[in-house]
Design an enzyme around this catalytic site. Structure first.
Site, PDB file in Angstrom:
ATOM      1  CB  VAL A  14      -0.931   0.016   1.232  1.00  0.00           C
ATOM      2  CG1 VAL A  14      -1.793   1.280   1.230  1.00  0.00           C
ATOM      3  CG2 VAL A  14      -1.807  -1.226   1.268  1.00  0.00           C
ATOM      4  N   GLY A  50       3.804   4.192   3.730  1.00  0.00           N
ATOM      5  CA  GLY A  50       3.355   2.986   3.043  1.00  0.00           C
ATOM      6  C   GLY A  50       3.467   1.786   3.953  1.00  0.00           C
ATOM      7  CE  LYS A  51       3.909  -1.824   8.579  1.00  0.00           C
ATOM      8  NZ  LYS A  51       4.859  -1.197   9.510  1.00  0.00           N
ATOM      9  N   GLY A  52       3.374  -2.910   3.613  1.00  0.00           N
ATOM     10  CA  GLY A  52       3.156  -4.063   2.754  1.00  0.00           C
ATOM     11  C   GLY A  52       3.338  -5.358   3.502  1.00  0.00           C
TER      12      GLY A  52
END
Length: 451
Positions: free
Chosen positions: A68, A113-115
């Site tokens: 994201v 962001g993040k994933g």
């Protein structure tokens, strides 16, 4: 957001920010910021992909991978990768949304962001984890870069996984760049990075103690949850500063010190060694000075404590547990985990702060109190771009300064925008949310993202 699929974790994170903004004077003074909030609540980009890999028996396995890329107004997207079976889009959107404002509070040029993936590294062999990381990076490598998006580790992604991911990226891209943080020291990592979130949490609490005239960590009883990276290094720093750590926990239960006992540095190192092997706290050997409480969190079992630092995962302090901490005499709760307290728990803490004045329990949200990890990730990016490595003292001094700035930003913004009675401690959750939001909103406006 009613026309969208239910995303409870993201909706909670959004609700916390929106509530802080609504309950301040910000929207009265700057009604245009409502537009900024509506825009900022939608990610710039969501990448979802399949990850196909072989287990040790040669069987095909498939997982879901995500990234994201929430907001890039302040700099390259920055935020961790989480490998855990619970990973879904709602959790990653919540983490990415929090990351935007956390990164803003560091003062460094980083977007949010993040994933991650719904892959469970527990019980997997080293070879299986390597193959999964390589398969995951096959797709992720198309979307990241040192000037685009710089992931790091999170739950389930430690130094080993970062190494495998970095090696795979280097092969696919045919270049060496600071595309990940949390790297090994011999190939672009930063000193103090593993310690940064835990150390930063403790430094932040030191500023809280000083402002509230509560002294130092010397002689304080501290309840910690978790037993991973954040909890380990927070515990070691607390002990170094003269405090007593009386609890740790993991997904199976809580380990609570008996009357007159506390964890030693040697015991923390032993627990760290167990966690590297993905072993539970139940395998920790001791001489009977701790009580194991199956399936529990520590908060209602620790007795009288001065400070509580939730450092395991989201929503790990409930309304009832928050009240138990108030009743136990705690005067500081600061999150080492992201969104460690439920909204109802925060309501308990904030009500106590408003009622008890200078004697109140004072709560700090994770986006401020645990921003040390991403701060040193940002410092690692700076070192990579210059092809240099700073000393441990240089990094630690910068970390202390960043945590002070994050604390002061939340404090002063609360004093400016949130009404308070004489002698009342400022609301750090409101101040931190508003300070981070204003910085991001102004950058977005300057770049034409809202108008």
């Amino acid at each position: 957001m009613s026309h969208l699929p239910q995303e409870p974790e993201f909706e909670q994170a959004y609700g916390e920010l929106a509530s802080a903004l609504e309950n301040s004077s910000l929207f009265n003074e700057h009604p245009e910021y409502r537009t900024a909030l509506a825009v900022a609540a939608i990610p710039e980009r969501v990448i979802q992909f399949r990850v196909v890999w072989n287990d040790d028996k040669g069987n095909l396995q498939v997982n879901r991978g995500y990234r994201v890329q929430f907001n890039g107004a302040l700099g390259p997207y920055k935020g961790g990768l989480r490998f855990h079976p619970s990973v879904n889009l709602s959790i990653l959107k919540f983490l990415g949304f929090e990351q935007i404002f956390k990164n803003a509070l560091t003062g460094l040029n980083m977007g949010g962001g993040k994933g991650g993936a719904d892959f469970d590294p527990k019980g997997k062999s080293d070879a299986e984890i390597r193959r999964f990381c390589q398969a995951f990076m096959t797709e992720l490598s198309k979307h990241i870069g040192a000037e685009t998006d710089v992931p790091a580790g999170d739950i389930g992604v430690g130094g080993r996984e970062i190494g495998y991911l970095f090696g795979a990226y280097r092969k696919f891209a045919n270049r060496w760049e600071g595309v990940l943080t949390g790297k090994g020291l011999s190939w672009g990592g930063s000193l103090i990075r593993p310690e940064a979130t835990g150390y930063g949490l403790v430094y932040y609490v030191e500023y809280m103690l000083k402002h509230a005239n509560r002294g130092t960590f010397e002689g304080k009883r501290v309840a910690l949850s978790g037993s991973g990276n954040v909890a380990q290094y927070a515990a070691l720093k607390i002990i170094e500063l003269g405090g007593s750590v009386v609890s740790l926990s993991d997904s199976k239960g809580a380990l609570v010190a008996k009357e007159g006992s506390s964890f030693t540095p040697e015991q923390i190192h032993n627990i760290a060694a167990l966690k590297i092997k993905h072993q539970a706290l139940t395998t920790f050997e001791h001489d009977g000075q701790f009580t194991w409480i199956e399936g529990a969190r520590p908060w209602v079992h620790v007795g009288k404590v001065d400070i509580a630092l939730p450092s395991a995962t989201q929503n790990e302090v409930s309304k009832e547990e928050a009240q138990a901490l108030v009743d136990a005499g705690a005067f500081i709760v600061a999150e080492g985990s992201n969104m460690g307290c439920t909204a109802e728990a925060i309501d308990v803490f904030e009500a106590h702060r408003k009622e008890k004045g200078a004697e109140a329990l004072w709560y700090a949200p994770g986006k401020a109190s645990n921003c040390g990890g991403v701060a040193v990730s940002g410092l690692e990016m700076a070192q990579n771009s210059q092809r240099i490595q700073w000393t441990e003292k240089e990094v630690d001094d910068r970390l202390k300064a960043i945590m002070k700035d994050a604390f002061v930003a939340g404090l002063e913004t609360a004093q400016k925008y949130v009404e308070a009675k004489e002698g009342e401690l400022p609301s750090l959750i409101a101040g931190s949310n508003i300070a981070g939001f204003i910085k991001v909103a102004e950058a977005m406006h300057d770049q034409g993202d809202w108008f």
